[in-house]
Design an enzyme around this catalytic site. Structure first.
Site, mmCIF file in Angstrom:
data_model
loop_
_atom_site.group_PDB
_atom_site.id
_atom_site.type_symbol
_atom_site.label_atom_id
_atom_site.label_comp_id
_atom_site.label_asym_id
_atom_site.label_seq_id
_atom_site.Cartn_x
_atom_site.Cartn_y
_atom_site.Cartn_z
ATOM 1 N N ASN A 27 15.490 5.964 2.422
ATOM 2 C CA ASN A 27 15.159 4.649 2.613
ATOM 3 C C ASN A 27 14.704 3.996 1.620
ATOM 4 O O ASN A 27 13.361 3.145 1.255
ATOM 5 C CB ASN A 27 13.552 4.982 4.020
ATOM 6 C CG ASN A 27 13.334 3.208 4.289
ATOM 7 O OD1 ASN A 27 14.411 2.346 4.638
ATOM 8 N ND2 ASN A 27 12.149 2.906 4.647
ATOM 9 N N GLU A 29 -13.734 -5.465 -23.574
ATOM 10 C CA GLU A 29 -12.541 -6.571 -23.764
ATOM 11 C C GLU A 29 -12.463 -6.803 -25.043
ATOM 12 O O GLU A 29 -10.853 -7.106 -24.768
ATOM 13 C CB GLU A 29 -12.669 -8.016 -23.982
ATOM 14 C CG GLU A 29 -13.778 -8.403 -22.143
ATOM 15 C CD GLU A 29 -14.278 -9.379 -22.279
ATOM 16 O OE1 GLU A 29 -13.906 -10.326 -21.770
ATOM 17 O OE2 GLU A 29 -14.850 -9.543 -22.908
ATOM 18 N N HIS A 44 23.305 5.260 -2.575
ATOM 19 C CA HIS A 44 23.016 4.784 -4.120
ATOM 20 C C HIS A 44 24.253 4.257 -4.628
ATOM 21 O O HIS A 44 24.781 2.449 -5.310
ATOM 22 C CB HIS A 44 22.295 6.049 -5.546
ATOM 23 C CG HIS A 44 22.394 4.697 -6.929
ATOM 24 N ND1 HIS A 44 21.392 4.346 -7.590
ATOM 25 C CD2 HIS A 44 23.804 4.435 -8.141
ATOM 26 C CE1 HIS A 44 21.514 3.565 -8.677
ATOM 27 N NE2 HIS A 44 23.231 3.959 -8.607
ATOM 28 N N VAL A 90 20.966 6.303 6.728
ATOM 29 C CA VAL A 90 19.456 6.099 5.664
ATOM 30 C C VAL A 90 19.053 7.738 5.622
ATOM 31 O O VAL A 90 19.196 8.149 6.049
ATOM 32 C CB VAL A 90 18.590 4.801 6.334
ATOM 33 C CG1 VAL A 90 17.392 5.631 5.373
ATOM 34 C CG2 VAL A 90 18.649 4.059 6.893
#
Length: 1339
Positions: A268, A1271, A358, A265
C-alpha cells in the site's frame, strides 16, 4: 467467497478480533482511536517521516521463520494484517512495568527533545535489534534512514544506538589500520583531561543490558493458524469499499476476473498515497495474503527469478547474498540494483513495498525500473487463460496496451538475467537528499562488448524523472552500436541522447536545465566507469584514465559518524546535590521514549466531541463570487459549516500584532491557503469529505504579486520603512580603495515541527467557561483572541499547554486564529471540538521563514578592511503583516554579526505579496541578515585576493566596542571562540589538505569555511521580558512549581526544576511540574527568543527566595530537619507555603528615529568551521566535518545546551542547503510534506562533529550567568553554505571561469551542479525566458 470475514491479529501480545472492518481504516488511526495506544504518532500521513513506525512480525510456515520488520502505520491498512503480530512502543516497555534498554538509552543519551519523533525512532532501533542484537554502525544508520527528527540533529540518537554496537566509542573505519581517533589531521588536539572539562554527557555503565530472551514472543496461535492450510479468501467490506484477500493463487486469479479494474495491493505504499493525496478512489482492492507462488526466489542457469510479492528489503538481502556467492562478471546488474535499493525510500517503506508493485506502478521516478529495463528483464504473468511472458521494455513502461498486463492478469515474478563477460551495468541517481528522497533524475545503463575489442555490441540507457514515464534512449543507443568506446563516441552519445530525451522548459518538477545536465553527466560517469574496468581487464589496449578524473568514479565517501563534546564540569565549590551545571536528562525523556508523554491529540476523546477541518483558498488573489455549502451540508455526520459571516468584525489585532486579518475570508482572498470556511462534523473522515464538497467560485484579480522583485516593482510594502545608520557612509565611500555592489537572494523555510497544529476546545457548560487545550507557544494570545471571538472576558477562557511537539516560532500567531475559530464552533454547539491539521494543510496555511533579498554596496581597502557599507533588506512578508516588521527590525539590529563597520547604513522593507503570511522561525531575521553580510565579506575577500577568514578577522569587533545602535559590547569571548575554533579544527593544516585534494581531483572538490557568530539576545522591550512563577510547598515536603514558559523540546521545565532544587536545596525527585496554564500564571509572554529559561528561571528563583526568607526562622531552629519537618512546622505557625515569583524584564529599548538604544541584554558568541566535498558532475555534497565553539556563559545543563546548539546547527544547515520551497507561477505551494520538502535526515549530518563550550569567564545578571542558546546555532549552518561556496570556487577556478561567483541560498544539488560549469552544462539546450511557462518560480 464469503463476505464479512473476521479480522484477527495481535497487538502487543493481545488478541484483537474485528467483526465489521472498514477497509479504508489504516493501522495508525486504529491504534490511536480504537485501541487508545497513542504512543504511535501522526507526523505526515504519507510514510515520509517515521513518527508512526511500528514493528510487524509474521510467521512463514514454509521456512518456519518469523520476520520482524518496521512499517509506517499511517499507510498500513488493517485488513492487510490478518495473522500478523504488531508491536508498538507501548508493547516494548513502560514506566509502569519496566522500560526497554532502547527506551532507556535514547532518553539518557539525551536523544529526545520535543519527544514527538521518539517513539518512531525507538521502534526502528528496536526492530533492528530484534533482527541483529549486535548491529554494525552502518546497519544502524540504515535502520534510521526513514525517521526524521527536527530537534536533536541526530547525534545523541546515534550515540544511544552506538551503545548496542559491538565496539561503541570508535567510528569503526580503521583506515590503513589506524583508528580515526588516532589520526593527526582528522583527529583533535588532545584535550587536557583535568577536573575542569568533561567529555561525556552520560555514563554507559549504568545502562540496562539488552537481553533478547526478554522480548515478547510471537503468539503461538498465529503460528498454528499459519500452518493450517484450510483458509479461504477473506472479504472485508464497507458501504464504500470491498477488500478481498485471496489465500491461494487460484482464488487470486478468480478475483481478478471478477474485478479486472481492482488494483493488487501488497504494501500500500503506492496505492495508499495516491488515494490519500491525489483523491484516487478504488471501490475494490485485491490483496493476496502469503500466496507462495508470489514469494518465490529461484536461481536458474541464466538468472534470478524473484516473486512479485517479495518486499524491496527482502530483495536487497537476496541480491546481497547472490553477489557474495557468484563471480563478479555475472552480478553486474545485481550490484547496480543493490546500489539503488540502499537509498530507495526508507527502511519502513522498503519493508512494506513489493517488487511487483514497484514495477507495475511505473512511477516516472522509479529507481529500479530504468535498471530492470536496460537489463532485458522479463515479467511472468498469469491469468485464468494461462501463463504469458512479456519484456519489461519501453512499451511496457509507457503502458502501451499491447505490451501491458491485461486487466485480468497478475504479475507473478520477474526474471533478472545474469550479466555476461564484457558486459557492464551501472546505476545513477541524484536527489535533493541522499536517502529517503525521490530522485530528480535516475538512470540505468548497460553496455556489452562481445569480446575484449571495446566495440559496442549492445547498449541500453534508461532515465527516470525526465518525463511522464521511464524513458529509454533507444534510437541513440542503436546509432552507437559498432562504435569503439572512446571520447568521440561519448561526445556523439551526449548529443544524440540530449536530442532524444528532450525535456520541455515547462516540464513538471522544474529544474529543467539541471535535469538535462544530469542526463549527460551520468552518461559521462558511465563512460569513465566502463573505461576504468576495461583498462583493469586489459591494460595493454586501453589507455589509462587521467588520474585527475578517477575521482568522478567514487561516490562521496561515507565514513561512520563520530563526535566529541567538551564542556565545563559543575563548580567544585557547589553542594553535592546541587544539579546546576550537570547534564540532567530531559524531565520527560523516559516518557517520550515509552510513548507515555501526552501531546494535545493524545488526549482521550471527550463525550460528544466534534471534529473541525478547514476549507482554504485555491487562488492567490481573487474575489469570492459565491460559496455553495448545500452539498457539503447534506453529507452524513456534518453538523455545521462556519463562514466569515458567522465571525463578524473580529480581526487578529492583539498586543504585538497590529494587522487586521479577518479570521475567515468573506469577499476576497489574498493567498492560496487562506481560511474560508470551517467544516464541523462527527468525525475527522466525515469533516474531510464534506470539506472537499464545498464549492467556491472565484474571479481572479490583478496584479498577482508573489516575489520580492514584483513587490519592489509594484511598491507593495507594509509601512513603515526601517532604517539604521551610523558614521558617515557617503563620505567613507570617497576614501576607500575599491567599491563593489552585489545582492543575494535567500529562500524561505518551513518550520516542520513534528507535531502539526493541534487543539481541543471543551466548553464547560456554565458561566460561558471554556477550556482550550492547544499546542502553542503563547497561551495568553490564545486566551485573548478566543475571549474576543466569544465576546466573553478573559477570565472565562483557560488555555492549557502540557508540552508542544516542536514549534520553532510557528505556533504563535496562526495557532491563535485556528484556536479562536475552533472555540467559536465549540461554543456555538456546546460540544467539545478537536482540530488537528494534516501535514499538508499545516505547511500550506501556516507560512514559514521569510525569504530575503539583500542588496549591498561596500567600500573597502585593499587589505580587506571594510570602511563603508550601504545595504537594503527586503523580506517577503506574504499577504498579512504578522511579525514581518519585527523580523525586519531584528534583522537590521543584528546584521553586522561579528564585525565592526565604522560607516553603515541599512534600510529594510517588508514586502506585501500574495503568499501565506510568513512568521517567526528560530533565529528571527538573523539567519537571513547574517548571511547577506557574510556573502558580502566573501565577495570582498575574493576581490582582494585574500582568504575569507583573513577578511573576517580584520573586520571583527575588538574587545571593548560599540554596536551601530551605540550599545556597549565586550567582544573578548568572540575573539576567543574564533581562535579556539581555528585551533581545534586544525584550520591551517586542513586548508592545505583541501587545496592538495582539489589540485589532484577534477570532478570532486572539497571546501572549508569558518564563520564567526555574535547573536544578540533580547526581546525589544522591558514588558516583553517579564515573567512570573508560582511555587507551592506541600506538608509532605514536596514542591509543585509552575511558570509561564512553554516546554517545546528545549527543556525549560527541566531547567526550572534544577533552579528550585538549587534554591531550596532539595532533591530533584521532590519537585514536580504539571504544565503551563493561564489559570496559574496570567498574562505570560510568548515562549521564544532564546530567553524562556532565563526569564522564567529568574521568576522561579524569586519565588523560592521569598519562601526561604519566610521559612528562615523555622529552618534555623531545626537545621538538620527535613523539608517535611519544616513544612509542617511552618503550617503549625501559620506561615504561608506558597509564593509567586516575578521578574520584570531586562532593560531593553530602541529608538528607531535616532537608531540608538540598548535593545539586547547580552551576546552569544561562537564560531563554526565546516568541511564539505562536492561532486561537480551531479551537485551532490557530503558534510565531512564540523567544529563548533560556543560561549554559553555558565551552562545550567550542558546536555540540554549542547542539544540546542546541535539541533539548531542542523536545522540551519538544512535552511542553507537542501530545504527548498517550490511555488507555481499562480502562487500555489507544491512542497507540502516530507515527500517534496526535505529536512536534514541522518545521512546529512557531518560525519564528524566536534562541539566545545568555552570555559565561563564573566558573571552576569542572567540566571546563574547562563546564556540562552535556542536560536544562535541556526546561523552557524551557513559555514556549510560557505564551504560549498569554497568548493565550487575551486572548481570554477580550475575550469578558468570568470570571477565573482553569485550563489543564492539554499545551495541545492541543482545550484551546485549548475555553478560548476563544464562542457556538459555548455552542451545542453537552453530555453529563452518568456518562451514557456516554468513549473515553479523562485520565491
Amino acid at each position: 467467497m464469503e463476505g464479512g470475514a473476521e479480522l484477527l491479529f495481535y497487538v502487543n501480545g493481545r488478541k484483537v478480533i474485528e467483526k465489521n472492518v472498514d477497509p479504508e481504516t489504516m493501522l495508525l488511526p486504529y491504534l490511536r482511536k480504537k485501541l487508545r495506544l497513542t504512543g504511535t504518532k501522526y507526523g505526515c500521513g504519507g510514510g515520509g517521516c517515521g513518527a508512526c513506525t511500528v514493528m510487524i512480525s509474521r510467521y512463514n510456515p514454509i521456512t518456519k521463520k518469523i520476520r520482524h520488520y518496521p512499517a509506517n502505520a499511517c499507510l498500513t491498512p488493517i485488513c492487510s494484517l490478518y495473522g500478523a503480530a504488531i508491536t508498538t512502543v507501548e508493547g516494548i516497555g513502560s514506566t509502569k512495568t519496566r522500560i526497554h534498554p532502547v527506551q532507556e538509552r535514547i532518553a539518557k543519551c539525551h536523544g529526545t527533545q520535543c519527544g514527538f519523533c521518539t517513539p518512531g525512532m525507538v521502534m526502528s532501533i528496536y526492530t533492528l535489534l530484534r533482527n541483529h542484537p549486535e548491529p554494525t554502525l552502518s546497519q544502524l544508520n540504515d535502520a534510521l534512514g526513514g525517521n526524521l527528527c527536527r530537534c536533536t540533529g541526530y547525534r545523541p540518537i546515534i550515540d544511544a544506538c552506538k551503545t548496542f554496537c559491538k565496539t561503541s566509542g570508535c567510528c569503526q573505519s580503521k583506515e590503513n589500520g589506524v583508528c580515526c581517533l588516532d589520526q593527526g589531521i582528522n583527529g583533535l588536539p588532545e584535550f587536557e583531561e583535568g577536573n575542569e572539562t568533561s567529555l561525556k554527557l552520560f555514563s554507559e555503565e549504568e545502562f540496562l543490558p539488552l537481553d533478547p530472551t526478554q522480548e515478547l514472543i510471537f503468539p503461538p496461535e498465529l503460528m498454528t493458524m499459519a500452518e493450517k492450510k484450510t483458509q479461504k479468501t477473506r472479504i472485508f467490506g464497507s458501504d464504500r469499499m470491498t477488500w478481498i484477500s485471496p489465500v491461494t493463487l487460484k482464488e487470486l486469479l478468480e478475483a481478478k476476473v471478477k474485478y479486472p479494474q481492482a488494483p493488487v495491493v501488497m504494501g500500500n505504499t503506492s496505492v495508499g498515497p495516491d488515494m490519500k493525496f491525489k483523491g484516487i478512489f478504488h471501490p475494490v482492492i485485491i490483496s493476496p495474503d502469503r500466496t507462495e507462488e508470489l514469494s518465490v526466489v529461484n536461481y536458474t542457469d541464466n538468472g534470478l527469478t524473484v516473486g512479485a510479492a517479495v518486499s524491496l528489503a527482502e530483495m536487497k538481502d537476496i541480491l546481497a547474498n547472490v553477489t557474495r556467492k557468484l563471480p563478479e562478471e555475472k552480478t553486474q546488474m545485481y550490484h547496480a540494483l543493490l546500489k539503488h535499493l540502499g537509498t530507495l525510500a526508507g527502511p519502513q517503506i522498503r519493508n512494506m513495498a513489493s517488487l511487483g508493485g514497484h514495477i507495475v506502478s511505473r512511477h516516472p521516478d522509479s529507481d529500479l525500473n530504468p535498471l530492470l529495463a536496460v537489463g532485458n528483464c522479463t515479467l511472468n504473468l498469469l491469468s485464468k487463460e494461462g501463463k504469458r511472458q512479456i519484456p519489461l521494455n519501453e512499451q511496457f513502461l509507457r503502458k502501451c496496451p499491447s505490451a501491458d498486463l491485461k486487466p485480468e492478469e497478475i504479475l507473478i515474478s520477474v526474471n533478472i538475467p545474469y550479466s555476461k563477460k564484457w558486459e557492464f551495468v551501472s546505476a545513477f541517481r541524484q536527489a535533493q537528499r541522499e536517502q529517503n528522497a525521490l530522485a530528480i533524475v535516475n538512470s540505468g545503463m548497460r553496455v556489452c562488448f562481445g569480446k575484449g575489442d571495446g566495440i559496442i555490441r549492445e547498449l541500453s540507457i534508461a532515465y527516470g524523472g525526465v518525463g511522464p514515464t521511464t524513458i529509454l534512449a533507444k534510437n541513440s543507443c542503436q546509432k552507437l552500436i559498432g562504435r569503439p568506446w572512446n571520447e568521440e563516441m561519448l561526445d556523439a552519445a551526449c548529443r544524440l541522447i540530449l536530442d532524444e530525451v528532450s525535456l520541455p522548459g515547462s516540464a513538471p518538477g522544474g529544474k529543467v536545465e539541471f535535469k538535462r545536465t544530469l542526463i549527460i553527466s551520468f552518461l559521462f560517469k558511465f563512460y569513465l566507469e566502463v573505461s576504468q574496468i576495461l583498462k583493469e581487464m586489459d591494460p595493454v589496449h586501453y589507455p589509462s584514465l587521467a588520474s585527475k578524473y578517477e575521482s568522478a568514479l567514487e561516490d562521496l565517501r561515507c565514513r561512520h559518524y563520530w563526535s566529541t563534546l567538551k564542556y565545563q564540569n559543575a563548580d567544585l565549590k557547589q553542594l553535592s546535590q546541587d544539579p546546576i551545571g550537570h547534564p540532567i536528562m530531559h524531565l520527560s525523556g523516559i516518557k517520550h521514549a515509552t510513548g507515555e508523554a501526552i501531546y494535545c491529540d493524545d488526549m482521550p476523546v471527550v463525550d460528544r466531541e466534534l471534529f473541525l477541518t478547514f476549507v482554504t483558498s485555491s487562488r492567490a488573489r481573487a474575489k469570492i463570487v459565491s460559496i455553495d455549502l448545500s452539498e457539503a451540508l447534506s453529507l452524513p455526520g456534518v453538523v455545521d459549516i462556519l463562514t466569515g459571516e458567522h465571525l463578524p468584525g473580529i480581526t487578529t489585532n492583539f498586543g504585538f500584532l497590529t494587522d487586521t486579518e479577518q479570521l475567515l475570508a468573506t469577499d476576497e482572498v489574498s493567498c492560496v491557503g487562506q481560511l474560508i470556511c470551517a467544516v464541523i462534523a462527527n468525525s475527522e473522515v466525515q469533516a474531510k469529505r464534506a470539506a472537499q464538497r464545498v464549492k467556491i467560485v472565484y474571479r481572479d484579480l490583478e496584479p498577482l504579486i508573489l516575489t520580492i522583485e514584483e513587490a519592489i516593482q509594484n511598491k507593495s510594502f507594509f509601512e513603515p520603512e526601517r532604517k539604521l545608520e551610523c558614521g558617515n557612509v557617503d563620505e567613507a565611500f570617497k576614501m576607500v580603495d575599491q567599491i563593489l555592489e552585489g545582492e543575494i537572494h535567500m529562500g524561505g523555510q518551513e518550520h516542520f515541527y513534528m507535531e502539526t497544529q493541534s487543539m481541543l476546545v471543551v466548553p464547560k457548560g456554565e458561566d460561558q467557561e471554556i477550556d482550550v487545550y492547544v499546542s502553542t507557544q503563547f497561551p495568553k494570545y490564545i486566551q485573548d483572541i478566543t475571549a474576543a471571538v466569544l465576546k466573553v472576558s478573559a477570565n472565562k477562557v483557560m488555555c492549557h499547554v502540557k508540552r508542544v511537539g516542536g514549534a520553532f516560532g510557528g505556533k504563535v500567531t496562526k495557532t491563535g486564529v485556528l484556536a479562536a475559530i475552533t472555540a467559536f464552533a465549540a461554543n456555538k454547539h456546546g460540544r467539545p471540538v478537536r482540530c488537528i491539521l494534516e501535514r499538508g494543510e499545516d505547511i500550506l496555511i501556516t507560512g514559514g521563514r521569510h525569504p530575503y533579498l539583500g542588496k549591498y554596496k561596500v567600500g573597502f581597502m585593499n587589505d580587506g578592511r571594510i570602511l563603508a557599507l550601504d545595504m537594503e533588506h527586503y523580506n517577503n512578508a506574504g499577504a498579512f503583516l504578522d511579525e514581518s516588521l519585527f523580523v525586519i527590525e531584528m534583522g537590521l539590529l543584528k546584521l553586522e554579526n561579528a564585525y565592526k563597520f565604522p560607516n553603515l547604513r541599512c534600510r529594510g522593507w517588508a514586502c506585501r505579496t500574495n503568499l501565506p503570511s510568513n512568521t517567526a522561525l528560530r533565529g528571527f531575521g538573523f539567519p537571513q541578515a547574517g548571511l547577506i553580510t557574510e556573502a558580502c565579506i566573501t565577495e570582498v575577500a575574493a576581490k582582494c585576493g585574500l582568504p575569507p577568514e583573513k577578511v573576517r578577522t580584520v573586520n571583527m569587533y575588538k574587545e571593548i566596542d560599540q554596536t551601530p545602535y551605540k550599545q556597549e559590547i565586550n567582544a573578548k569571548n568572540l575573539i576567543q571562540c574564533w581562535k579556539e575554533c581555528m585551533a581545534t579544527s586544525s584550520y591551517t593544516l586542513r586548508k592545505a589538505a583541501v587545496e592538495k585534494f582539489n589540485s589532484e581531483n577534477y570532478w570532486k572538490k572539497k571546501g572549508l569555511a569558518m564563520v564567526p557568530l555574535k547573536f544578540p539576545v533580547g526581546v525589544g522591550s522591558v514588558a516583553a521580558g517579564q515573567a512570573a512563577a508560582l511555587v507551592h510547598i506541600y506538608l509532605d515536603g514536596s514542591v509543585l512549581v509552575t511558570h509561564g514558559g512553554i516546554e517545546m523540546g528545549q527543556g525549560v521545565h527541566t531547567k526550572m526544576i534544577q533552579v528550585v532544587s538549587r534554591e531550596l536545596r532539595m532533591p530533584l525527585s521532590s519537585i514536580h511540574l504539571r504544565g503551563t496554564s493561564t489559570e496559574t500564571i496570567p498574562n505570560t509572554n510568548p515562549s521564544g527568543g532564546s530567553v524562556v529559561a532565563d526569564l522564567n528561571g529568574l521568576a522561579v528563583k524569586d519565588a523560592c527566595q521569598t519562601l526561604l526568607k519566610r521559612l528562615e526562622p523555622i529552618i534555623s531552629k531545626n537545621p538538620r530537619g527535613t523539608w517535611k519537618d519544616w513544612a509542617q512546622a511552618a503550617f503549625n505557625e501559620s506561615i504561608s507555603l506558597s509564593a509567586t515569583g516575578y521578574f520584570r524584564g531586562y532593560e531593553s529599548n530602541i529608538n528607531w528615529e535616532t537608531g540608538e538604544g540598548h535593545p539586547f541584554e547580552y551576546f552569544v558568541y561562537g564560531a563554526a568551521c565546516s568541511e564539505v566535498e562536492i561532486d561537480c558532475l551531479t551537485g551532490a555534497h557530503k558534510n565531512i566535518r564540523t567544529d563548533i565553539v560556543m560561549d554559553v556563559g555558565y551552562s545550567i545543563n550542558p546536555a540540554l545546551d549542547i542539544g540546542q546548539i546541535e539541533g539548531a546547527f542542523i536545522q540551519g544547515m538544512g535552511l542553507y542547503t537542501i530545504e527548498e520551497l517550490n511555488y507555481s507561477p499562480q502562487g500555489v505551494l507544491y512542497t507540502r510534506g516530507p515527500n517534496q520538502y526535505k529536512i536534514p535526515a541522518i545521512c546529512d549530518i557531518p560525519m564528524e562533529l566536534h562541539i566545545s563550550l568555552l570555559p565561563p569567564s564573566e558573571n552576569s545578571n542572567t540566571l546563574y550567568s547562563s546564556k540562552g542558546l535556542g536560536e544562535s546555532g541556526i546561523f552557524l549552518g551557513c559555514s556549510v553554505f560557505f564551504a560549498i561556496h569554497d568548493a565550487i570556487s575551486a572548481a570554477r577556478q580550475e575550469r578558468g571561469l570568470p570571477g565573482p561567483l553569485k550563489l543564492n541560498s539554499p545551495l541545492t544539488p541543482e545550484k551546485i551542479r549548475m555553478a560548476c560549469e563544464d562542457k556538459f552544462t555548455k552542451m545542453i539546450p537552453r530555453d529563452e525566458p518568456g518562451s514557456y511557462v516554468p513549473w515553479s518560480i523562485p520565491i
